[in-house]
Design a protein around this motif. Structure first.
Motif, PDB file in Angstrom:
ATOM      1  N   TYR A   1      -7.008   1.966  -2.870  1.00  0.00           N
ATOM      2  CA  TYR A   1      -8.264   2.363  -3.501  1.00  0.00           C
ATOM      3  C   TYR A   1      -8.406   1.622  -4.828  1.00  0.00           C
ATOM      4  O   TYR A   1      -7.486   1.664  -5.670  1.00  0.00           O
ATOM      5  CB  TYR A   1      -8.302   3.873  -3.741  1.00  0.00           C
ATOM      6  N   SER A   2      -9.551   0.958  -5.039  1.00  0.00           N
ATOM      7  CA  SER A   2      -9.756   0.190  -6.270  1.00  0.00           C
ATOM      8  C   SER A   2     -11.231   0.184  -6.660  1.00  0.00           C
ATOM      9  O   SER A   2     -12.110   0.020  -5.808  1.00  0.00           O
ATOM     10  CB  SER A   2      -9.263  -1.250  -6.066  1.00  0.00           C
ATOM     11  N   LEU A   3     -11.483   0.376  -7.954  1.00  0.00           N
ATOM     12  CA  LEU A   3     -12.831   0.327  -8.518  1.00  0.00           C
ATOM     13  C   LEU A   3     -12.887  -0.776  -9.574  1.00  0.00           C
ATOM     14  O   LEU A   3     -11.860  -1.136 -10.151  1.00  0.00           O
ATOM     15  CB  LEU A   3     -13.197   1.663  -9.170  1.00  0.00           C
TER      16      LEU A   3
ATOM     17  N   PHE B   1       0.815  -1.212   0.000  1.00  0.00           N
ATOM     18  CA  PHE B   1       0.000   0.000   0.000  1.00  0.00           C
ATOM     19  C   PHE B   1       0.855   1.271   0.000  1.00  0.00           C
ATOM     20  O   PHE B   1       2.076   1.215   0.107  1.00  0.00           O
ATOM     21  CB  PHE B   1      -0.927  -0.002   1.220  1.00  0.00           C
ATOM     22  N   TYR B   2       0.176   2.426  -0.094  1.00  0.00           N
ATOM     23  CA  TYR B   2       0.856   3.717  -0.084  1.00  0.00           C
ATOM     24  C   TYR B   2       0.741   4.379   1.285  1.00  0.00           C
ATOM     25  O   TYR B   2      -0.352   4.438   1.864  1.00  0.00           O
ATOM     26  CB  TYR B   2       0.264   4.647  -1.152  1.00  0.00           C
TER      27      TYR B   2
ATOM     28  N   CYS C   1      -1.950  -6.998  -5.922  1.00  0.00           N
ATOM     29  CA  CYS C   1      -1.717  -6.375  -7.229  1.00  0.00           C
ATOM     30  C   CYS C   1      -1.826  -4.852  -7.207  1.00  0.00           C
ATOM     31  O   CYS C   1      -1.543  -4.197  -8.228  1.00  0.00           O
ATOM     32  CB  CYS C   1      -2.708  -6.925  -8.261  1.00  0.00           C
ATOM     33  N   TYR C   2      -2.243  -4.291  -6.087  1.00  0.00           N
ATOM     34  CA  TYR C   2      -2.584  -2.870  -6.040  1.00  0.00           C
ATOM     35  C   TYR C   2      -1.436  -1.967  -6.500  1.00  0.00           C
ATOM     36  O   TYR C   2      -1.593  -1.144  -7.408  1.00  0.00           O
ATOM     37  CB  TYR C   2      -3.036  -2.491  -4.633  1.00  0.00           C
ATOM     38  N   LYS C   3      -0.278  -2.102  -5.896  1.00  0.00           N
ATOM     39  CA  LYS C   3       0.822  -1.212  -6.252  1.00  0.00           C
ATOM     40  C   LYS C   3       1.322  -1.446  -7.684  1.00  0.00           C
ATOM     41  O   LYS C   3       1.698  -0.509  -8.384  1.00  0.00           O
ATOM     42  CB  LYS C   3       1.969  -1.367  -5.256  1.00  0.00           C
ATOM     43  N   LYS C   4       1.304  -2.691  -8.130  1.00  0.00           N
ATOM     44  CA  LYS C   4       1.706  -2.993  -9.506  1.00  0.00           C
ATOM     45  C   LYS C   4       0.771  -2.322 -10.497  1.00  0.00           C
ATOM     46  O   LYS C   4       1.210  -1.777 -11.520  1.00  0.00           O
ATOM     47  CB  LYS C   4       1.723  -4.497  -9.725  1.00  0.00           C
TER      48      LYS C   4
ATOM     49  N   LEU D   1     -10.206 -10.256  -2.403  1.00  0.00           N
ATOM     50  CA  LEU D   1      -9.616  -9.059  -1.809  1.00  0.00           C
ATOM     51  C   LEU D   1      -8.103  -9.226  -1.687  1.00  0.00           C
ATOM     52  O   LEU D   1      -7.346  -8.262  -1.886  1.00  0.00           O
ATOM     53  CB  LEU D   1     -10.234  -8.797  -0.437  1.00  0.00           C
ATOM     54  N   ALA D   2      -7.663 -10.445  -1.393  1.00  0.00           N
ATOM     55  CA  ALA D   2      -6.227 -10.697  -1.275  1.00  0.00           C
ATOM     56  C   ALA D   2      -5.498 -10.372  -2.573  1.00  0.00           C
ATOM     57  O   ALA D   2      -4.423  -9.759  -2.567  1.00  0.00           O
ATOM     58  CB  ALA D   2      -5.984 -12.151  -0.879  1.00  0.00           C
ATOM     59  N   LYS D   3      -6.088 -10.752  -3.717  1.00  0.00           N
ATOM     60  CA  LYS D   3      -5.453 -10.453  -4.998  1.00  0.00           C
ATOM     61  C   LYS D   3      -5.443  -8.957  -5.267  1.00  0.00           C
ATOM     62  O   LYS D   3      -4.464  -8.415  -5.795  1.00  0.00           O
ATOM     63  CB  LYS D   3      -6.163 -11.194  -6.136  1.00  0.00           C
ATOM     64  N   THR D   4      -6.542  -8.272  -4.919  1.00  0.00           N
ATOM     65  CA  THR D   4      -6.592  -6.818  -5.090  1.00  0.00           C
ATOM     66  C   THR D   4      -5.462  -6.163  -4.318  1.00  0.00           C
ATOM     67  O   THR D   4      -4.786  -5.259  -4.828  1.00  0.00           O
ATOM     68  CB  THR D   4      -7.944  -6.263  -4.613  1.00  0.00           C
ATOM     69  N   TRP D   5      -5.244  -6.606  -3.104  1.00  0.00           N
ATOM     70  CA  TRP D   5      -4.158  -6.061  -2.283  1.00  0.00           C
ATOM     71  C   TRP D   5      -2.794  -6.369  -2.893  1.00  0.00           C
ATOM     72  O   TRP D   5      -1.943  -5.489  -2.999  1.00  0.00           O
ATOM     73  CB  TRP D   5      -4.234  -6.632  -0.869  1.00  0.00           C
TER      74      TRP D   5
END
Length: 218
Positions: free
Chosen positions: A130-132, A10-11, A208-211, A202-206
């Motif tokens: 943050y993801s949509l 995360f940021y 992959c988020y920064k990538k 949700l785990a995948k969203t987390w």
């Protein structure tokens, strides 16, 4: 180990440093807010709005709530879920100045399916994501909203432990003591919105988020 993982996924909240001139500017703005608590601050500020909210969080015992609704006079507890899916009848808020901006500028009428976001706290440091989903992202879902400043007295932390969402709840009605208009460009992480599929865990969203958001301006 947990701190390392949070930084990888995360940021971090941006650091805010203020000189005397900036503090005086915000003190004058705060005095105006005290005199006219029902009048929203709508003008373009000399400094980023999250700086002013950061200043407020150190001067007053407050929490923040973001909304598309721009004329709320009193927040009433309502049935909704906590970060862990548990139902509660509460007013929701956060001590973080940036996270509620997302709720102020995301046009909820254009949300199709799931959206995922949060501000996590670990060792007094805050981490954002943050993801949509694609349908929502294609609809240009940004609007101008309101960020409300609420007295913290009736609020309690919703979570416990070494890692928690910065989520606070009140079981009684709450009246704002101030409000500030938020535009999409005021939201610090507007360029760090990722995209996920509704069926994605949700785990995948987390993971992959920064990538997914790498290489953007912030």
């Amino acid at each position: 180990m947990l701190s390392y993982m949070m930084q990888k996924l995360f940021y971090r909240s941006p650091s805010v440093e203020m000189d005397i001139e900036q503090e005086q500017y915000f003190e004058n703005l705060l005095n105006h807010m005290r005199l006219y608590p029902h009048k929203p601050i709508t003008a373009t500020l000399r400094y980023p709005k999250h700086h002013f909210l950061h200043y407020l969080s150190h001067q007053l015992d407050v929490v923040f709530h973001g909304s598309n609704h721009i004329d709320i006079e009193r927040f009433e507890p309502r049935e909704q879920t906590l970060y862990n899916g548990q139902w509660t009848k509460s007013v929701f808020a956060t001590t973080d100045p940036i996270w509620p901006m997302f709720y102020a500028v995301l046009d909820r009428a254009k949300v199709q399916g799931s959206f995922r976001n949060g501000c996590l706290v670990h060792k007094k440091k805050r981490y954002h994501f943050y993801s949509l989903n694609p349908s929502t992202m294609r609809s240009s879902p940004w609007t101008c909203g309101m960020l409300y400043i609420l007295p913290k007295a009736s609020f309690t932390m919703a979570g416990k432990g070494k890692l928690r969402f910065d989520e606070w709840v009140s079981s009684v009605p709450v009246k704002p003591i101030g409000r500030i208009q938020i535009h999409p460009e005021d939201f610090f992480f507007i360029d760090k919105i990722s995209t996920h599929e509704d069926h994605e865990s949700l785990a995948k969203t987390w993971l992959c988020y920064k990538k997914r958001t790498a290489g953007r301006s912030k």
